[in-house]
Scaffold this motif. Structure first.
Motif, PDB file in Angstrom:
ATOM      1  N   GLY A 212       8.451   7.113  11.248  1.00 13.88           N
ATOM      2  CA  GLY A 212       7.685   6.078  11.935  1.00 13.88           C
ATOM      3  C   GLY A 212       6.184   6.293  11.939  1.00 13.88           C
ATOM      4  N   ILE A 213       5.745   7.553  11.861  1.00 10.00           N
ATOM      5  CA  ILE A 213       4.302   7.815  11.907  1.00 10.00           C
ATOM      6  C   ILE A 213       3.661   7.786  10.521  1.00 10.00           C
ATOM      7  N   GLY A 214       4.317   7.108   9.602  1.00 13.98           N
ATOM      8  CA  GLY A 214       3.672   6.921   8.313  1.00 13.98           C
ATOM      9  C   GLY A 214       4.564   7.050   7.110  1.00 13.98           C
ATOM     10  N   GLY A 215       5.883   7.112   7.318  1.00 20.32           N
ATOM     11  CA  GLY A 215       6.786   7.247   6.185  1.00 20.32           C
ATOM     12  C   GLY A 215       6.623   6.113   5.182  1.00 20.32           C
ATOM     13  N   GLY A 216       6.415   4.903   5.691  1.00 25.98           N
ATOM     14  CA  GLY A 216       6.209   3.764   4.814  1.00 25.98           C
ATOM     15  C   GLY A 216       4.859   3.793   4.132  1.00 25.98           C
ATOM     16  N   THR A 217       3.857   4.239   4.874  1.00 26.29           N
ATOM     17  CA  THR A 217       2.498   4.302   4.319  1.00 26.29           C
ATOM     18  C   THR A 217       2.415   5.277   3.157  1.00 26.29           C
ATOM     19  N   TYR A 218       3.083   6.414   3.286  1.00 24.65           N
ATOM     20  CA  TYR A 218       2.990   7.438   2.252  1.00 24.65           C
ATOM     21  C   TYR A 218       3.586   6.996   0.922  1.00 24.65           C
ATOM     22  N   ILE A 219       4.464   5.976   0.961  1.00 31.30           N
ATOM     23  CA  ILE A 219       5.024   5.467  -0.282  1.00 31.30           C
ATOM     24  C   ILE A 219       4.498   4.068  -0.619  1.00 31.30           C
ATOM     25  N   GLY A 220       3.987   3.357   0.380  1.00 29.73           N
ATOM     26  CA  GLY A 220       3.486   2.005   0.146  1.00 29.73           C
ATOM     27  C   GLY A 220       2.015   1.933  -0.203  1.00 29.73           C
ATOM     28  N   LEU A 221       1.240   2.932   0.226  1.00 31.23           N
ATOM     29  CA  LEU A 221      -0.198   2.908  -0.039  1.00 31.23           C
ATOM     30  C   LEU A 221      -0.581   3.422  -1.428  1.00 31.23           C
ATOM     31  N   PRO A 222       0.082   4.447  -1.996  1.00 35.47           N
ATOM     32  CA  PRO A 222      -0.312   4.939  -3.319  1.00 35.47           C
ATOM     33  C   PRO A 222      -0.413   3.869  -4.403  1.00 35.47           C
TER      34      PRO A 222
END
Length: 495
Positions: A212-222
């Protein structure tokens, strides 16, 4: 409120019945007279277990964790201490290293050496563990319990330390940023720093919150960083790194799963952009993400990756999975959503390259977190078998338990070593070389880590028995059955 008033053992022993019941735990005196009726096991357990008015340290720790004593509702039950006795049990200091065998990777354990880690790696580990335990841990435990999204202030605190930026790995995006109050310079930040952060995050023991604290960001932002047009890229990167916005990767679908070739979410080409229609499923952080990195099928049959901002036509619904809804796992519906040209990542109909570009890094990151979680389980099991008594002896006196611990240690140490070897190669290869030489290695280490995680979790269930997720301990019973069978073996029988 706890006091320093002293009581003799003789005085404590007088308070040994319902309505007037004291106990001692690690030299501290607790008045349970009013609490006893609220005790989950009832007042009779306290009386019948012969702990009323007595030292209940051993009994307490055979049933409870140390953290129970630190909870405010129980801490205020302390009325004093025992005359002439001192505390023997102390929790690990916040941010400190564990003294439990195999609780820390070899490079952090006293007396061992490593060719991989430098002083700035050790400093980052210390600072990051302290941050996670002081800042994130309270919110993590609360959100795991209520299933709500991580609190906004967590992202703000992470932004102050540039934690989200660091979790993206080494690269130009770190240039000019102050990392963890300057502990490591952007040009020195490498994949071992990222490995450390992933493994320390796993120690939160809050798997849903961890995502929740960024699991999606770490794969969605690259994909945005690597393929987005500069204006879009710079805008979103700053919003995310500052803790104001979140990104998720929306690829999986109900019909396609992880089969990228089977995607059905459709992007129709129109003037100045696309119209997107379709659904996505099992999307981490999807329920509260602001941006969606979306894979779509075009009229030409190719793939296109678009950045869709939350707005009209975008609907997200939570999916309850086997872990906490703090992860924000979502089912997403895109209903005729217009996406402008500037939100295209990479080239039209060549989206597969964009989607696959970060797979190695994602798999490696998952392996890092898995090993960190398994090591935490090893530590918890070591503590439990040391304090839990069965048949009048410590749990570790059972050979079957020692065998399980040995297997758990073997798995976690071998996974850590393999992972560090691959990480070293990543530090010394460019992206093209990593794709050529490490794709298979990373796939295999992830496979190994996830398989060993299941085995380690199962062993931990058996070790904790009824205090785990099941109510049985099959292996101990199996051991009992075998030993009983051996006692009836005919003495004259030989091979």
């Amino acid at each position: 409120m706890a006091t320093t008033k002293q009581y003799t053992k003789e005085e404590i022993a007088k308070h040994n019945k319902p309505g007037d019941l004291w106990i001692v735990v690690d030299s501290r005196v607790y008045d349970l007279s009013k609490f006893a009726d609220l005790h989950p096991g009832g007042v009779s357990v306290l009386v019948d277990a012969d702990v009323a008015g007595q030292d209940a340290t051993e009994t307490f720790f055979s049933l409870h964790r140390y953290e129970v004593l630190e909870k405010p509702q129980y801490k205020r039950l302390q009325i004093g201490v025992v005359v002439g006795e001192e505390r023997q049990i102390f929790p690990r200091e916040v941010g400190g290293l564990s003294k439990v065998p195999y609780a820390e990777p070899m490079w952090l354990s006293a007396g061992y050496h490593s060719p991989y880690y430098k002083d700035h790696h050790r400093k980052l580990q210390t600072a990051f563990r302290k941050f996670m335990e002081e800042v994130a841990m309270p919110d993590a435990q609360a959100r795991e319990e209520d299933g709500k999204r991580p609190s906004p202030y967590i992202f703000e605190e992470m932004a102050k330390q540039n934690i989200t930026a660091m979790r993206m790995g080494p690269g130009p995006h770190l240039k000019g940023r102050v990392l963890m109050n300057g502990i490591v310079k952007p040009e020195d930040f490498d994949f071992f720093h990222e490995l450390i952060m992933a493994q320390e995050s796993a120690r939160l023991n809050a798997r849903g919150y961890y995502d929740g604290i960024g699991g999606g960001t770490y794969i969605g932002l690259p994909p945005i960083v690597n393929f987005g047009k500069p204006p879009l890229r710079d805008k979103i990167v700053e919003e995310v790194f500052s803790g104001k916005k979140l990104v998720c990767l929306a690829i999986s679908e109900a019909f396609a799963g992880s089969d990228v070739a089977g995607l059905k979410c459709h992007a129709k080409r129109v003037e100045n952009g696309w119209i997107v229609t379709g659904t996505k499923k099992w999307i981490t952080n999807g329920t509260f993400a602001d941006y969606f990195t979306v894979g779509c099928r075009t009229d030409q049959g190719g793939l296109v990756v678009l950045v869709i901002e939350r707005g009209p036509g975008v609907e997200t619904k939570p999916i309850k999975t086997s872990y906490s809804t703090a992860a924000g796992t979502a089912f997403i519906t895109f209903d005729n959503v217009f996406v402008p040209n500037e939100n295209l990542l990479g080239q039209e109909n060549k989206g597969l390259q964009v989607i696959l570009s970060n797979f190695n890094h994602e798999r490696w990151g998952m392996a890092c977190g898995s090993v960190g979680a398994q090591r935490y389980i090893v530590e918890e099991c070591f503590k439990w078998v040391n304090q839990r008594k069965v048949f009048g002896k410590p749990l570790y006196s059972q050979a079957v338990i020692r065998s399980k611990l040995a297997a758990m240690i073997t798995r976690v140490e071998s996974a850590q070593s393999w992972l560090e070897s691959i990480t070293y190669q990543m530090n010394n290869m460019n992206y093209k070389q990593q794709s050529q030489y490490l794709a298979g290695q990373i796939a295999l280490v992830k496979k190994y880590c996830t398989e060993t995680a299941q085995e380690t979790a199962r062993d931990a269930v058996q070790i904790f028995g009824g205090r785990s997720i099941t109510k049985t301990a099959e292996d101990v019973l199996g051991d009992l059955g075998v030993r009983q069978a051996l006692r009836t073996m005919p003495k004259e029988t030989r091979l």
